[in-house]
Design a protein around this motif. Structure first.
Motif, PDB file in Angstrom:
ATOM      1  N   HIS A 109       0.848  -1.197   0.000  1.00  0.00           N
ATOM      2  CA  HIS A 109       0.000   0.000   0.000  1.00  0.00           C
ATOM      3  C   HIS A 109       0.886   1.250   0.000  1.00  0.00           C
ATOM      4  N   LEU A 110       1.302   1.655  -1.195  1.00  0.00           N
ATOM      5  CA  LEU A 110       2.286   2.728  -1.332  1.00  0.00           C
ATOM      6  C   LEU A 110       1.796   4.051  -0.755  1.00  0.00           C
ATOM      7  N   GLU A 111       0.538   4.409  -1.012  1.00  0.00           N
ATOM      8  CA  GLU A 111       0.049   5.689  -0.508  1.00  0.00           C
ATOM      9  C   GLU A 111       0.044   5.722   1.021  1.00  0.00           C
ATOM     10  N   SER A 112      -0.277   4.598   1.646  1.00  0.00           N
ATOM     11  CA  SER A 112      -0.226   4.530   3.110  1.00  0.00           C
ATOM     12  C   SER A 112       1.208   4.613   3.605  1.00  0.00           C
ATOM     13  N   VAL A 113       2.124   3.982   2.886  1.00  0.00           N
ATOM     14  CA  VAL A 113       3.550   4.068   3.217  1.00  0.00           C
ATOM     15  C   VAL A 113       4.000   5.528   3.179  1.00  0.00           C
ATOM     16  N   LYS A 114       3.580   6.237   2.146  1.00  0.00           N
ATOM     17  CA  LYS A 114       3.964   7.647   2.005  1.00  0.00           C
ATOM     18  C   LYS A 114       3.446   8.480   3.176  1.00  0.00           C
ATOM     19  N   VAL A 115       2.176   8.270   3.518  1.00  0.00           N
ATOM     20  CA  VAL A 115       1.583   9.020   4.635  1.00  0.00           C
ATOM     21  C   VAL A 115       2.378   8.775   5.905  1.00  0.00           C
ATOM     22  N   LEU A 116       2.639   7.513   6.197  1.00  0.00           N
ATOM     23  CA  LEU A 116       3.316   7.162   7.444  1.00  0.00           C
ATOM     24  C   LEU A 116       4.734   7.731   7.504  1.00  0.00           C
ATOM     25  N   LEU A 117       5.472   7.637   6.413  1.00  0.00           N
ATOM     26  CA  LEU A 117       6.838   8.172   6.403  1.00  0.00           C
ATOM     27  C   LEU A 117       6.845   9.691   6.502  1.00  0.00           C
ATOM     28  N   GLU A 118       5.919  10.325   5.802  1.00  0.00           N
ATOM     29  CA  GLU A 118       5.851  11.788   5.852  1.00  0.00           C
ATOM     30  C   GLU A 118       5.504  12.285   7.252  1.00  0.00           C
ATOM     31  N   VAL A 134      10.889  -2.026   4.583  1.00  0.00           N
ATOM     32  CA  VAL A 134      11.189  -2.143   3.163  1.00  0.00           C
ATOM     33  C   VAL A 134      11.667  -3.558   2.813  1.00  0.00           C
ATOM     34  N   TYR A 135      12.334  -4.214   3.765  1.00  0.00           N
ATOM     35  CA  TYR A 135      12.759  -5.594   3.526  1.00  0.00           C
ATOM     36  C   TYR A 135      11.544  -6.521   3.450  1.00  0.00           C
ATOM     37  N   GLU A 136      10.545  -6.271   4.294  1.00  0.00           N
ATOM     38  CA  GLU A 136       9.304  -7.045   4.217  1.00  0.00           C
ATOM     39  C   GLU A 136       8.623  -6.831   2.865  1.00  0.00           C
ATOM     40  N   ALA A 137       8.655  -5.603   2.378  1.00  0.00           N
ATOM     41  CA  ALA A 137       8.062  -5.325   1.067  1.00  0.00           C
ATOM     42  C   ALA A 137       8.790  -6.091  -0.024  1.00  0.00           C
ATOM     43  N   GLU A 138      10.116  -6.143   0.061  1.00  0.00           N
ATOM     44  CA  GLU A 138      10.893  -6.873  -0.939  1.00  0.00           C
ATOM     45  C   GLU A 138      10.584  -8.368  -0.885  1.00  0.00           C
ATOM     46  N   LEU A 139      10.507  -8.924   0.312  1.00  0.00           N
ATOM     47  CA  LEU A 139      10.208 -10.352   0.452  1.00  0.00           C
ATOM     48  C   LEU A 139       8.854 -10.712  -0.141  1.00  0.00           C
ATOM     49  N   ASN A 140       7.923  -9.753  -0.097  1.00  0.00           N
ATOM     50  CA  ASN A 140       6.572 -10.018  -0.593  1.00  0.00           C
ATOM     51  C   ASN A 140       6.315  -9.429  -1.975  1.00  0.00           C
ATOM     52  N   ASP A 141       7.413  -9.161  -2.703  1.00  0.00           N
ATOM     53  CA  ASP A 141       7.345  -8.723  -4.106  1.00  0.00           C
ATOM     54  C   ASP A 141       6.576  -7.422  -4.304  1.00  0.00           C
ATOM     55  N   GLN A 143       7.488  -4.390  -5.223  1.00  0.00           N
ATOM     56  CA  GLN A 143       8.634  -3.660  -5.743  1.00  0.00           C
ATOM     57  C   GLN A 143       8.393  -2.162  -5.836  1.00  0.00           C
ATOM     58  N   THR A 144       7.162  -1.760  -6.103  1.00  0.00           N
ATOM     59  CA  THR A 144       6.862  -0.329  -6.185  1.00  0.00           C
ATOM     60  C   THR A 144       7.153   0.356  -4.861  1.00  0.00           C
ATOM     61  N   VAL A 145       6.771  -0.315  -3.771  1.00  0.00           N
ATOM     62  CA  VAL A 145       7.052   0.224  -2.436  1.00  0.00           C
ATOM     63  C   VAL A 145       8.554   0.264  -2.187  1.00  0.00           C
ATOM     64  N   VAL A 146       9.229  -0.829  -2.504  1.00  0.00           N
ATOM     65  CA  VAL A 146      10.679  -0.905  -2.289  1.00  0.00           C
ATOM     66  C   VAL A 146      11.386   0.234  -3.015  1.00  0.00           C
ATOM     67  N   GLU A 147      11.071   0.410  -4.277  1.00  0.00           N
ATOM     68  CA  GLU A 147      11.758   1.426  -5.074  1.00  0.00           C
ATOM     69  C   GLU A 147      11.493   2.831  -4.536  1.00  0.00           C
ATOM     70  N   TRP A 148      10.236   3.106  -4.148  1.00  0.00           N
ATOM     71  CA  TRP A 148       9.914   4.449  -3.648  1.00  0.00           C
ATOM     72  C   TRP A 148      10.618   4.724  -2.327  1.00  0.00           C
ATOM     73  N   VAL A 149      10.579   3.747  -1.407  1.00  0.00           N
ATOM     74  CA  VAL A 149      11.193   3.966  -0.094  1.00  0.00           C
ATOM     75  C   VAL A 149      12.706   4.113  -0.216  1.00  0.00           C
ATOM     76  N   LEU A 150      13.324   3.317  -1.068  1.00  0.00           N
ATOM     77  CA  LEU A 150      14.774   3.438  -1.242  1.00  0.00           C
ATOM     78  C   LEU A 150      15.151   4.789  -1.833  1.00  0.00           C
TER      79      LEU A 150
END
Length: 207
Positions: A109-118, A134-141, A143-150
């Motif tokens: 859930h990228l938009e939720s990730v953005k809210v929480l980090l912001e 972000v490692y949990e996101a990578e393990l669960n494929d 990738q959009t979340v992984v790339e944005w957070v990195l």
């Protein structure tokens, strides 16, 4: 003094956060804050499932309800953004060590990730398996979340994701306990999406 809420009232708050029913959640939240004469902060500190340790933010994040997350963070930003109490709620870990950010990330859930980090969530917190969000996101494929957070998080997080390649390969095969369990009908799936096998075994599977 913590608010004197019944188990049913806490369950209702968690349920409305899981389903993203903002109107019902706001109504109950306001009723309880007024009755107990407490702030939203105090309410959210208390409203946790006793078995899994999941709070309101965990439930909203796990199911991608970023609008509700934004409203809650706005309420927590009084008297100031990212005040110590707000940060303690944002970064609260359940009994498996997962934060709301872990849930949002591993479910993609990228938009939720953005809210929480912001709003001040800490992406370096690790759960009991030693995994950050972000490692949990990578393990669960996710990738959009992984790339944005990195991109937003910098080199330190990238190093954490790269980790030990052998460990990563092994864990990719077995999946985290925080996933799975999607065999329910459509309505139940909507309610329980994002809950882990671990949390269900601890008693959180009930609606």
């Amino acid at each position: 003094m913590p608010p004197n809420m019944t188990e049913d009232e806490i369950d209702d708050l968690l349920y409305f956060a899981r389903t993203g029913d903002k109107e019902e959640f706001e109504s109950l939240k306001n009723e309880l804050c007024k009755r107990e004469n407490v702030s939203v902060m105090k309410l959210l500190q208390t409203a946790k499932d006793e078995h899994s340790g999941n709070g309101v933010l965990h439930m909203a994040a796990a199911n991608g309800h970023n609008a509700l997350l934004s409203e809650l963070c706005k309420a927590l930003s009084v008297p100031s953004p990212q005040n110590p109490t707000m940060l303690s709620i944002l970064n609260a870990q359940n009994k498996a060590g997962n934060t709301a950010l872990h849930w949002a990330a591993l479910n993609g859930h990228l938009e939720s990730v953005k809210v929480l980090l912001e709003q001040g969530s800490d992406p370096t917190i690790t759960n009991q398996r030693g995994h950050d969000a972000v490692y949990e996101a990578e393990l669960n494929d996710k990738q959009t979340v992984v790339e944005w957070v990195l991109k937003e998080g910098g080199a330190g997080l990238e190093e954490g994701v790269a980790g030990d390649s052998g460990e990563g390969e092994a864990e990719m095969g077995e999946k985290d306990e925080d996933m799975d369990n999607m065999n329910e009908d459509e309505e139940s799936k909507k309610v329980t999406e994002g809950l882990s096998q671990m949390d269900l075994q601890e008693g959180k599977g009930k609606s």
